[in-house]
Design an enzyme around this catalytic site. Structure first.
Site, short mmCIF file in Angstrom:
data_model
loop_
_atom_site.label_atom_id
_atom_site.label_comp_id
_atom_site.label_asym_id
_atom_site.label_seq_id
_atom_site.Cartn_x
_atom_site.Cartn_y
_atom_site.Cartn_z
N GLY A 11 -14.35 2.04 44.31
CA GLY A 11 -14.89 1.74 42.98
C GLY A 11 -14.25 2.64 41.93
N ARG A 72 -10.01 -2.55 47.51
CA ARG A 72 -10.64 -2.32 48.81
C ARG A 72 -9.76 -3.04 49.81
NH1 ARG A 72 -15.59 -2.13 45.57
NH2 ARG A 72 -16.32 -0.01 45.87
N ASP A 103 -16.55 8.10 49.27
CA ASP A 103 -16.69 8.37 50.70
C ASP A 103 -15.76 7.50 51.56
OD1 ASP A 103 -18.73 9.40 52.89
OD2 ASP A 103 -18.44 7.24 53.22
N GLY A 104 -15.69 6.20 51.26
CA GLY A 104 -14.83 5.29 52.04
C GLY A 104 -13.36 5.68 51.90
N THR A 125 -16.30 8.94 41.73
CA THR A 125 -17.30 7.87 41.84
C THR A 125 -18.45 8.18 40.89
OG1 THR A 125 -19.02 6.94 43.28
CG2 THR A 125 -18.20 9.08 43.90
N ASP A 127 -21.47 7.54 41.33
CA ASP A 127 -22.76 7.70 42.02
C ASP A 127 -23.18 9.14 42.30
OD1 ASP A 127 -23.23 5.00 42.06
OD2 ASP A 127 -22.23 4.69 43.99
N ASP A 129 -22.55 10.81 44.91
CA ASP A 129 -23.11 10.77 46.27
C ASP A 129 -22.22 11.44 47.31
OD1 ASP A 129 -21.05 8.96 46.15
OD2 ASP A 129 -22.12 7.32 47.13
N ARG A 171 -26.75 2.69 45.16
CA ARG A 171 -27.24 2.01 46.37
C ARG A 171 -27.91 2.97 47.33
NH1 ARG A 171 -22.41 -1.19 46.77
NH2 ARG A 171 -22.86 -2.90 45.38
#
Ligand code: ADP
Length: 319
Positions: A11, A72, A103-104, A125, A127, A129, A171
């Site tokens: 993202g 992706r 993370d991915g 990112t 997020d 996270d 998420r």
């Protein structure tokens, strides 16, 4: 190390451009050749790789999105895909790669390092996270976009005496919801890390209505479910006109804030320093304003946590 490359993956996040600029300029400052890998792991497999100059990253520090584009790639999750990527890097004489992403993207970078390419991850990112850093690049910009939206919705909420449910991104991580809720003065904040009880929410709304409160704002992180469903549930149980706004992708765009530009510049440059010091398989971050780095495995093994003190504070301030 004579040649390194930089890519953005997963993202997009505001500030990725500032990170790419920092990598390119810091590498050239150290007389190191620097390449841009376009379109994430998809472009890496296809050899979409170009050498970058000082001027290639001019005029991008203030732009959202990523000039390198992102993607992706399912193919990169396979060993065959990874080996094709390694082949492309070898063809260009690239010994180290800086991956800006979430993370991915870090998991992909770890695979590259297992195949003998040095890698450093930079947290990009919205997020927030990723363990091992207090902030990720893009979080502050997204936070401010959400706060701006809450302020605008509050004007309407107070004019029409309505309850507003605002669904924000997140998420698995409630950081955006939590901090925007605190800064935007929301009455209720629902995040994936804390179980919620609809009865409590209704009771809170009723209590507010009894003491003359004319409107309420409820922030819902997408990870707990749909804001539309929460609003329907409220209207079913209590006589309060309720409206929903799903902020969606506006949260990802826009010019990065000063905080994100400084963070991205520091982390991008630090990633180059680490690669040139022969570090690999690590992710950079900031903790208490200081630059830090941790092995990917350590980052993956730590759970993401919200700041409990901020959560408690937001509850105390919205009674
Ligand atoms: P983000 O980096 O924002 O978390 P994704 O989770 O979509 O985004 O990951 C971006 C890309 O990283 C994926 O499309 C894939 O190509 C690569 N990737 C993710 N997980 C792995 C993995 N376990 N092994 C190899 N590559 C991966």
């Amino acid at each position: 190390m004579k040649r390194i490359a930089v890519m953005t993956s997963g993202g997009d996040a505001p500030g990725m451009n500032a990170a790419v600029r920092a990598v390119v300029r810091k590498a050239i400052y150290h007389n190191c050749g620097v390449f841009g890998i376009y379109r994430g792991y998809t472009g890496l497999i296809e050899g979409d790789i170009k050498e970058l100059q000082l001027g290639s990253v001019g005029d991008i520090i203030h732009r959202g999105g990523t000039m390198l584009h992102s993607s992706r790639s399912e193919e990169f999750k396979t060993v065959e895909g990874q080996l094709k990527a390694v082949e492309q890097l070898k063809k260009h004489g690239i010994e180290g790669v800086i991956v800006v992403g979430g993370d991915g993207s870090y998991r992909g970078a770890q695979k590259l390092s297992e195949h003998g390419i040095a890698t450093v991850g930079v947290p990009g990112t919205i997020d927030n996270d990723i363990p091992g850093t207090d902030y990720t690049i893009g979080f502050d910009t997204a936070l401010n976009t959400i706060i701006d939206s809450i302020d605008k919705i509050r004007d309407t909420a107070s004019s029409h005496e309505r309850t507003y449910v605002i669904e924000v991104m997140g998420r698995h991580a409630g950081d955006l919801a939590l901090l925007s809720g605190l800064a935007g003065g929301a009455e209720t904040i629902l995040i994936p890390e804390v179980e919620h009880n609809m009865d409590d929410i209704i009771e809170r709304l009723e209590r507010g209505a009894k003491r003359g409160k004319k409107h309420s704002i409820i922030i819902v992180a997408e990870g707990i479910g749909s804001g539309v469903d929460i609003a329907k549930d409220i209207e079913r149980r209590i006589d309060l006109e309720t409206r929903v706004t799903v902020l969606g992708h506006i949260q990802r765009g826009g010019s990065p804030t000063g905080f994100d530009r400084v963070l991205a510049s520091r982390l991008g440059a630090y990633a180059v320093d680490l690669l040139l010091a022969d570090k690999s398989g690590v992710a950079v971050g900031i903790e208490k304003h200081k630059l830090v780095h941790y092995p990917f495995d350590e980052v993956f093994s730590k759970p993401h946590q919200i700041d409990q003190q901020i959560y408690d504070l937001s509850a105390q301030l919205s009674i």
